[in-house]
Motif scaffolding. Structure first.
Motif, PDB file in Angstrom:
ATOM      1  N   THR A 194       0.871  -1.165   0.000  1.00 30.42           N
ATOM      2  CA  THR A 194       0.000   0.000   0.000  1.00 30.42           C
ATOM      3  C   THR A 194       0.912   1.221   0.000  1.00 30.42           C
ATOM      4  OG1 THR A 194      -1.512  -1.318   1.295  1.00 30.42           O
ATOM      5  CG2 THR A 194      -1.936   1.060   1.213  1.00 30.42           C
ATOM      6  N   LEU A 195       0.668   2.114  -0.959  1.00 23.65           N
ATOM      7  CA  LEU A 195       1.614   3.200  -1.195  1.00 23.65           C
ATOM      8  C   LEU A 195       0.890   4.545  -1.126  1.00 23.65           C
ATOM      9  CD1 LEU A 195       4.413   4.211  -2.254  1.00 23.65           C
ATOM     10  CD2 LEU A 195       3.611   3.670  -4.568  1.00 23.65           C
ATOM     11  N   ILE A 196       1.401   5.447  -0.293  1.00 23.44           N
ATOM     12  CA  ILE A 196       0.833   6.796  -0.219  1.00 23.44           C
ATOM     13  C   ILE A 196       1.963   7.786  -0.493  1.00 23.44           C
ATOM     14  CG2 ILE A 196      -0.373   8.487   1.214  1.00 23.44           C
ATOM     15  CD1 ILE A 196      -1.629   6.248   2.766  1.00 23.44           C
ATOM     16  N   ILE A 197       1.798   8.581  -1.548  1.00 15.22           N
ATOM     17  CA  ILE A 197       2.842   9.526  -1.951  1.00 15.22           C
ATOM     18  C   ILE A 197       2.295  10.944  -1.902  1.00 15.22           C
ATOM     19  CG2 ILE A 197       4.269  10.326  -3.873  1.00 15.22           C
ATOM     20  CD1 ILE A 197       4.559   7.628  -4.916  1.00 15.22           C
ATOM     21  N   ILE A 198       3.012  11.830  -1.226  1.00 11.25           N
ATOM     22  CA  ILE A 198       2.715  13.266  -1.328  1.00 11.25           C
ATOM     23  C   ILE A 198       3.474  13.801  -2.532  1.00 11.25           C
ATOM     24  CG2 ILE A 198       3.069  15.535  -0.277  1.00 11.25           C
ATOM     25  CD1 ILE A 198       2.921  14.230   2.444  1.00 11.25           C
ATOM     26  N   THR A 199       2.788  14.535  -3.386  1.00 13.70           N
ATOM     27  CA  THR A 199       3.493  15.097  -4.541  1.00 13.70           C
ATOM     28  C   THR A 199       2.891  16.425  -4.983  1.00 13.70           C
ATOM     29  OG1 THR A 199       4.272  14.654  -6.788  1.00 13.70           O
ATOM     30  CG2 THR A 199       2.098  13.791  -6.226  1.00 13.70           C
ATOM     31  N   ALA A 205       0.807  12.349  -9.628  1.00 15.83           N
ATOM     32  CA  ALA A 205      -0.506  12.127  -8.994  1.00 15.83           C
ATOM     33  C   ALA A 205      -1.423  11.328  -9.919  1.00 15.83           C
ATOM     34  CB  ALA A 205      -1.134  13.468  -8.632  1.00 15.83           C
ATOM     35  N   LEU A 206      -1.335  11.603 -11.216  1.00 10.03           N
ATOM     36  CA  LEU A 206      -2.240  10.938 -12.164  1.00 10.03           C
ATOM     37  C   LEU A 206      -1.886   9.466 -12.390  1.00 10.03           C
ATOM     38  CD1 LEU A 206      -2.800  13.825 -14.716  1.00 10.03           C
ATOM     39  CD2 LEU A 206      -4.479  12.836 -13.123  1.00 10.03           C
ATOM     40  N   GLN A 207      -0.735   9.014 -11.874  1.00  8.93           N
ATOM     41  CA  GLN A 207      -0.393   7.594 -11.978  1.00  8.93           C
ATOM     42  C   GLN A 207      -0.990   6.786 -10.831  1.00  8.93           C
ATOM     43  OE1 GLN A 207       3.737   6.720 -13.111  1.00  8.93           O
ATOM     44  NE2 GLN A 207       4.025   8.921 -13.356  1.00  8.93           N
ATOM     45  N   ALA A 208      -1.514   7.482  -9.802  1.00 12.14           N
ATOM     46  CA  ALA A 208      -2.062   6.788  -8.633  1.00 12.14           C
ATOM     47  C   ALA A 208      -3.452   6.218  -8.946  1.00 12.14           C
ATOM     48  CB  ALA A 208      -2.148   7.758  -7.460  1.00 12.14           C
ATOM     49  N   ASP A 209      -3.953   5.363  -8.022  1.00 11.57           N
ATOM     50  CA  ASP A 209      -5.317   4.843  -8.165  1.00 11.57           C
ATOM     51  C   ASP A 209      -6.326   5.882  -7.683  1.00 11.57           C
ATOM     52  OD1 ASP A 209      -4.202   2.321  -8.788  1.00 11.57           O
ATOM     53  OD2 ASP A 209      -4.050   1.824  -6.656  1.00 11.57           O
ATOM     54  N   ARG A 210      -5.821   6.775  -6.828  1.00 11.81           N
ATOM     55  CA  ARG A 210      -6.741   7.679  -6.141  1.00 11.81           C
ATOM     56  C   ARG A 210      -5.980   8.922  -5.715  1.00 11.81           C
ATOM     57  NH1 ARG A 210      -8.855   5.523  -0.370  1.00 11.81           N
ATOM     58  NH2 ARG A 210      -9.768   7.427   0.466  1.00 11.81           N
ATOM     59  N   ILE A 211      -6.644  10.075  -5.792  1.00 10.40           N
ATOM     60  CA  ILE A 211      -6.002  11.329  -5.381  1.00 10.40           C
ATOM     61  C   ILE A 211      -6.822  11.954  -4.246  1.00 10.40           C
ATOM     62  CG2 ILE A 211      -5.266  13.635  -6.094  1.00 10.40           C
ATOM     63  CD1 ILE A 211      -5.006  12.631  -8.938  1.00 10.40           C
ATOM     64  N   ILE A 212      -6.124  12.218  -3.138  1.00  8.14           N
ATOM     65  CA  ILE A 212      -6.766  12.934  -2.026  1.00  8.14           C
ATOM     66  C   ILE A 212      -6.151  14.331  -1.987  1.00  8.14           C
ATOM     67  CG2 ILE A 212      -7.065  13.050   0.476  1.00  8.14           C
ATOM     68  CD1 ILE A 212      -7.005  10.012   0.573  1.00  8.14           C
ATOM     69  N   ALA A 218      -7.941  20.012   5.813  1.00  7.92           N
ATOM     70  CA  ALA A 218      -9.111  19.140   5.641  1.00  7.92           C
ATOM     71  C   ALA A 218      -9.081  18.514   4.245  1.00  7.92           C
ATOM     72  CB  ALA A 218     -10.392  19.936   5.839  1.00  7.92           C
ATOM     73  N   ILE A 219      -9.841  17.425   4.073  1.00  4.27           N
ATOM     74  CA  ILE A 219      -9.915  16.799   2.746  1.00  4.27           C
ATOM     75  C   ILE A 219     -10.855  17.619   1.872  1.00  4.27           C
ATOM     76  CG2 ILE A 219     -10.664  14.756   1.459  1.00  4.27           C
ATOM     77  CD1 ILE A 219      -9.711  13.032   3.727  1.00  4.27           C
ATOM     78  N   ALA A 220     -10.305  18.170   0.775  1.00  2.00           N
ATOM     79  CA  ALA A 220     -11.115  18.979  -0.136  1.00  2.00           C
ATOM     80  C   ALA A 220     -11.706  18.121  -1.244  1.00  2.00           C
ATOM     81  CB  ALA A 220     -10.270  20.106  -0.731  1.00  2.00           C
ATOM     82  N   ARG A 221     -10.951  17.076  -1.674  1.00  5.71           N
ATOM     83  CA  ARG A 221     -11.433  16.159  -2.711  1.00  5.71           C
ATOM     84  C   ARG A 221     -10.845  14.797  -2.456  1.00  5.71           C
ATOM     85  NH1 ARG A 221      -8.822  17.243  -7.130  1.00  5.71           N
ATOM     86  NH2 ARG A 221      -7.792  19.070  -6.295  1.00  5.71           N
ATOM     87  N   ASP A 222     -11.558  13.755  -2.837  1.00  7.08           N
ATOM     88  CA  ASP A 222     -11.062  12.381  -2.707  1.00  7.08           C
ATOM     89  C   ASP A 222     -11.611  11.632  -3.916  1.00  7.08           C
ATOM     90  OD1 ASP A 222     -10.440   9.784  -2.057  1.00  7.08           O
ATOM     91  OD2 ASP A 222     -11.153   9.905   0.010  1.00  7.08           O
ATOM     92  N   GLU A 223     -10.750  11.461  -4.936  1.00 11.68           N
ATOM     93  CA  GLU A 223     -11.230  10.926  -6.210  1.00 11.68           C
ATOM     94  C   GLU A 223     -10.511   9.637  -6.575  1.00 11.68           C
ATOM     95  OE1 GLU A 223     -12.174  14.849  -8.911  1.00 11.68           O
ATOM     96  OE2 GLU A 223     -10.067  14.386  -8.456  1.00 11.68           O
ATOM     97  N   VAL A 224     -11.295   8.618  -6.892  1.00 11.41           N
ATOM     98  CA  VAL A 224     -10.717   7.380  -7.425  1.00 11.41           C
ATOM     99  C   VAL A 224     -10.536   7.576  -8.922  1.00 11.41           C
ATOM    100  CG1 VAL A 224     -11.142   4.941  -7.839  1.00 11.41           C
ATOM    101  CG2 VAL A 224     -11.777   5.960  -5.655  1.00 11.41           C
ATOM    102  N   ILE A 225      -9.297   7.436  -9.405  1.00 11.42           N
ATOM    103  CA  ILE A 225      -9.120   7.592 -10.850  1.00 11.42           C
ATOM    104  C   ILE A 225      -8.908   6.255 -11.544  1.00 11.42           C
ATOM    105  CG2 ILE A 225      -8.439  10.016 -10.949  1.00 11.42           C
ATOM    106  CD1 ILE A 225      -5.596   9.274 -10.796  1.00 11.42           C
ATOM    107  N   ARG A 226      -8.560   5.217 -10.760  1.00 14.25           N
ATOM    108  CA  ARG A 226      -8.390   3.872 -11.328  1.00 14.25           C
ATOM    109  C   ARG A 226      -9.030   2.873 -10.376  1.00 14.25           C
ATOM    110  NH1 ARG A 226      -3.698   5.456 -12.108  1.00 14.25           N
ATOM    111  NH2 ARG A 226      -3.587   6.261 -14.204  1.00 14.25           N
ATOM    112  N   PRO A 227     -10.248   2.453 -10.645  1.00 14.91           N
ATOM    113  CA  PRO A 227     -10.943   1.609  -9.684  1.00 14.91           C
ATOM    114  C   PRO A 227     -10.311   0.216  -9.576  1.00 14.91           C
ATOM    115  CG  PRO A 227     -12.445   2.301 -11.442  1.00 14.91           C
ATOM    116  CD  PRO A 227     -11.058   2.747 -11.819  1.00 14.91           C
TER     117      PRO A 227
END
Ligand SMILES: Nc1ncnc2c1ncn2[C@@H]1O[C@H](COP(=O)(O)OP(=O)(O)OP(=O)(O)O)[C@@H](O)[C@H]1O
Ligand SMILES: [Mg+2]
Length: 227
Positions: A194-199, A205-212, A218-227
């Protein structure tokens, strides 16, 4: 399967007029094997969040569960063991030990944990990282990309459940940056980590499964880009 659960996390620094709310009520969960990118403006609380997930900074309130363990319910000794076994941390400025050579830096987490070094595993890791001919070099005899590859190896050698990277390519040129991200993705896929990267880099960011996206603690957006 859920690997990480964060509940109502708050973190304040200072007191009175100088009080800063770095994190305000953050909640989310991450599945085992997920690759999450955390983005957001400077000062929004990204590093604070990552440090709390990794057990290196404590929350003012709220809970962090990693693989079912209530991280801040552990006593100090158990927390240190948890960090060594379950968390792999990678920083922008590598944080290698200057007086230890590459091999010693790589294997330090195992030695601190009284564990034997498996030479087969070390060899495979060193080859994947492209460091086979640099094992006896000191960190200041390496390029930035090589130093970051050592710090990735050090973070991964104990097979942690959760790999946390705080702008791992922030100090590298685009070629080295691409290589480092490719390595992190390779380990993530092959070891089901399980990998969490700040960038700050949108291409990463667009290579991740999900962008927070974090804004103002606070969390402004939480988007799954690769389900
Ligand atoms: N040790 C500390 N003492 C006081 N305030 C702190 C401390 N660490 C962080 N802060 C404050 O908390 C807020 C969040 O900081 P943090 O380092 O998490 O931001 P960040 O999103 O990682 O920013 P950057 O993108 O610049 O690295 C900032 O306002 C910062 O000034
Ligand atoms: Mg930061």
């Amino acid at each position: 399967m859920e690997l990480l659960r964060v509940q109502h996390l708050c973190k304040s620094y200072g007191e009175g007029e100088a009080k800063i709310d770095a994190l305000r009520d953050i909640s989310f969960s991450v599945q085992k094997g997920e690759f999450v990118a955390i983005v957001g403006p400077s000062g929004s609380g990204k590093s604070t969040l990552l440090h709390i997930l990794g057990g290196v900074d404590s929350p003012t309130s709220g809970k962090v569960y990693v693989d079912g363990t209530d991280v801040y319910g552990l006593n100090e000794t158990a927390l240190a063991v948890f960090r060594r076994r379950q968390i792999g941390l990678i920083y922008q400025f590598y944080n290698l030990i200057p007086v230890l050579n590459v091999q010693e830096n790589l294997t330090l987490p195992l030695l601190l944990d009284d564990r034997k070094v498996d030479n087969g595993q070390l060899n495979r890791l060193v080859h994947t990282l492209g460091l086979a001919d640099r094992l006896k070099h000191l960190p200041n005899q390496l390029s930035g990309g090589q130093q970051q590859r050592v710090s990735i190896g050090r973070a991964l050698i104990a097979s942690p459940a959760l790999v946390l990277a705080d702008e791992p390519t922030g100090n590298l040129d685009s070629k080295n940056s691409g290589e480092i991200i490719a390595l992190l993705k390779e380990f993530h896929q092959n070891l089901n980590q399980t990998l969490i990267i700040i960038t700050h880099d949108e291409r990463i960011a667009l290579q991740a499964d999900r962008i927070i996206a974090i804004e103002d603690g606070a969390i402004a957006r939480d988007e799954v880009i690769r389900p």
